[in-house]
Motif scaffolding. Sequence first.
Motif, PDB file in Angstrom:
ATOM      1  N   SER A  21       0.826  -1.202   0.000  1.00 29.93           N
ATOM      2  CA  SER A  21       0.000   0.000   0.000  1.00 29.93           C
ATOM      3  C   SER A  21       0.861   1.253   0.000  1.00 29.93           C
ATOM      4  CB  SER A  21      -0.929  -0.004   1.216  1.00 29.93           C
ATOM      5  OG  SER A  21      -1.844  -1.073   1.149  1.00 29.93           O
ATOM      6  N   ALA A  22       1.901   1.242   0.807  1.00 29.10           N
ATOM      7  CA  ALA A  22       2.798   2.404   0.839  1.00 29.10           C
ATOM      8  C   ALA A  22       3.491   2.595  -0.506  1.00 29.10           C
ATOM      9  CB  ALA A  22       3.834   2.228   1.952  1.00 29.10           C
ATOM     10  N   ASP A  23       3.878   1.503  -1.130  1.00 26.54           N
ATOM     11  CA  ASP A  23       4.533   1.587  -2.433  1.00 26.54           C
ATOM     12  C   ASP A  23       3.586   2.170  -3.477  1.00 26.54           C
ATOM     13  OD1 ASP A  23       6.602   1.117  -4.400  1.00 26.54           O
ATOM     14  OD2 ASP A  23       5.432  -0.606  -5.076  1.00 26.54           O
ATOM     15  N   LEU A  24       2.345   1.706  -3.494  1.00 19.25           N
ATOM     16  CA  LEU A  24       1.380   2.243  -4.452  1.00 19.25           C
ATOM     17  C   LEU A  24       1.147   3.730  -4.226  1.00 19.25           C
ATOM     18  CD1 LEU A  24      -1.413  -0.484  -4.840  1.00 19.25           C
ATOM     19  CD2 LEU A  24       0.676  -0.144  -6.166  1.00 19.25           C
ATOM     20  N   PHE A  25       1.061   4.133  -2.964  1.00 16.49           N
ATOM     21  CA  PHE A  25       0.835   5.556  -2.681  1.00 16.49           C
ATOM     22  C   PHE A  25       2.017   6.387  -3.162  1.00 16.49           C
ATOM     23  CE2 PHE A  25       0.582   9.503  -0.439  1.00 16.49           C
ATOM     24  CZ  PHE A  25      -0.778   9.771  -0.342  1.00 16.49           C
ATOM     25  N   ARG A  26       3.232   5.942  -2.889  1.00 23.15           N
ATOM     26  CA  ARG A  26       4.409   6.696  -3.332  1.00 23.15           C
ATOM     27  C   ARG A  26       4.433   6.828  -4.853  1.00 23.15           C
ATOM     28  NH1 ARG A  26       6.977   3.772   1.035  1.00 23.15           N
ATOM     29  NH2 ARG A  26       7.519   2.084  -0.419  1.00 23.15           N
ATOM     30  N   ARG A  27       4.155   5.721  -5.540  1.00 26.00           N
ATOM     31  CA  ARG A  27       4.137   5.745  -7.004  1.00 26.00           C
ATOM     32  C   ARG A  27       3.037   6.677  -7.516  1.00 26.00           C
ATOM     33  NH1 ARG A  27       6.465   1.448  -9.935  1.00 26.00           N
ATOM     34  NH2 ARG A  27       7.673  -0.001  -8.655  1.00 26.00           N
ATOM     35  N   ALA A  60      -4.996  14.423   0.178  1.00 27.72           N
ATOM     36  CA  ALA A  60      -4.891  13.186   0.962  1.00 27.72           C
ATOM     37  C   ALA A  60      -4.047  13.419   2.210  1.00 27.72           C
ATOM     38  CB  ALA A  60      -4.294  12.068   0.106  1.00 27.72           C
ATOM     39  N   GLY A  61      -2.898  14.053   2.042  1.00 33.99           N
ATOM     40  CA  GLY A  61      -2.118  14.502   3.190  1.00 33.99           C
ATOM     41  C   GLY A  61      -1.399  13.425   3.967  1.00 33.99           C
ATOM     42  N   ALA A  62      -0.801  12.467   3.293  1.00 34.85           N
ATOM     43  CA  ALA A  62      -0.008  11.457   4.002  1.00 34.85           C
ATOM     44  C   ALA A  62       1.271  12.087   4.541  1.00 34.85           C
ATOM     45  CB  ALA A  62       0.342  10.300   3.072  1.00 34.85           C
ATOM     46  N   ALA A  63       1.661  11.687   5.748  1.00 34.00           N
ATOM     47  CA  ALA A  63       2.893  12.207   6.346  1.00 34.00           C
ATOM     48  C   ALA A  63       4.103  11.696   5.576  1.00 34.00           C
ATOM     49  CB  ALA A  63       2.982  11.771   7.808  1.00 34.00           C
ATOM     50  N   GLU A  64       5.091  12.552   5.440  1.00 35.58           N
ATOM     51  CA  GLU A  64       6.347  12.185   4.789  1.00 35.58           C
ATOM     52  C   GLU A  64       7.388  11.785   5.839  1.00 35.58           C
ATOM     53  OE1 GLU A  64       6.937  11.883   1.671  1.00 35.58           O
ATOM     54  OE2 GLU A  64       5.206  12.850   0.738  1.00 35.58           O
ATOM     55  N   PRO A  65       8.247  10.817   5.524  1.00 32.82           N
ATOM     56  CA  PRO A  65       8.203   9.978   4.322  1.00 32.82           C
ATOM     57  C   PRO A  65       7.036   9.002   4.383  1.00 32.82           C
ATOM     58  CG  PRO A  65       9.847   9.139   5.832  1.00 32.82           C
ATOM     59  CD  PRO A  65       9.348  10.419   6.438  1.00 32.82           C
ATOM     60  N   VAL A  66       6.546   8.626   3.205  1.00 29.82           N
ATOM     61  CA  VAL A  66       5.406   7.705   3.148  1.00 29.82           C
ATOM     62  C   VAL A  66       5.874   6.299   3.510  1.00 29.82           C
ATOM     63  CG1 VAL A  66       3.673   6.672   1.664  1.00 29.82           C
ATOM     64  CG2 VAL A  66       4.202   9.102   1.445  1.00 29.82           C
ATOM     65  N   THR A  67       5.339   5.778   4.577  1.00 29.55           N
ATOM     66  CA  THR A  67       5.680   4.449   5.083  1.00 29.55           C
ATOM     67  C   THR A  67       4.388   3.667   5.313  1.00 29.55           C
ATOM     68  OG1 THR A  67       5.528   5.127   7.393  1.00 29.55           O
ATOM     69  CG2 THR A  67       7.671   5.433   6.290  1.00 29.55           C
ATOM     70  N   PRO A  68       4.481   2.364   5.541  1.00 30.28           N
ATOM     71  CA  PRO A  68       3.272   1.614   5.895  1.00 30.28           C
ATOM     72  C   PRO A  68       2.553   2.233   7.098  1.00 30.28           C
ATOM     73  CG  PRO A  68       5.020   0.092   5.359  1.00 30.28           C
ATOM     74  CD  PRO A  68       5.643   1.459   5.356  1.00 30.28           C
ATOM     75  N   GLY A  69       3.311   2.702   8.062  1.00 34.01           N
ATOM     76  CA  GLY A  69       2.694   3.317   9.228  1.00 34.01           C
ATOM     77  C   GLY A  69       1.977   4.610   8.910  1.00 34.01           C
ATOM     78  N   SER A  70       2.562   5.443   8.047  1.00 30.70           N
ATOM     79  CA  SER A  70       1.922   6.711   7.743  1.00 30.70           C
ATOM     80  C   SER A  70       0.676   6.514   6.884  1.00 30.70           C
ATOM     81  CB  SER A  70       2.903   7.666   7.048  1.00 30.70           C
ATOM     82  OG  SER A  70       3.271   7.212   5.760  1.00 30.70           O
TER      83      SER A  70
END
Length: 209
Positions: A100-106, A119-129
């Motif tokens: 999921s984290a990989d798809l979001f980063r891509r 969407a506002g995901a915290a950086e760096p994008v990780t599985p936890g974020s």
Amino acid sequence: MSRDHQRPILQPSFTFDWIIGSDEPEAARRLAQETSWALLDRVRSVADPDVVERVVGLASGTGLDDIAELWAGESAHSLAGALWRLYLLRRVVDSDPEGSADLFRRGAAAASTIDPVVAGAAEPVTPGSIAELCDTILRGVFTGDLGGALDRAASYCRIMSLGAADLADARDLHDDAHAAELTTRSLRYSTFASDLHAGARRWRDGTLS
């Protein structure tokens, strides 16, 4: 109007496969509407952070089975359908946090819109974020503006759709089956994005059932 209720069999979340019909779709639809609105009204009226966290935590526990039983067959035109989509998105992250984290980063890298900002995901994008982002969206449903939470989830889904499409392109020359699976996932995320955006609009104009 909502689709006929479906009694789902829970499978790995990324498949989005919920099947087996009910013999009483109208009764099931009414129950879905009543329980979803009762949950929303109750949690909002109590305004207890512990209650909010327990409701958010349903996505990661066995409580999701009960939610699926009631809400999984409902359309995005209903509160039950919108809430189910949000809970399912969170379960997808639980089932494949790294993916999921990989798809979001891509997807964020490929986006040409403001969706990553919304969407506002915290950086760096990780599985936890990514897990925290989905939890934050769910919290927003019960503590903030439901329309805003649905729009934020729609942006998340558009990013995930782009990410799945990008990964499908990368896999195309090496693994046709995986590429096809990712393309299907991309389309499903795109459909969810449209559903959630429509739900936000209906919430604002008072037609969410």
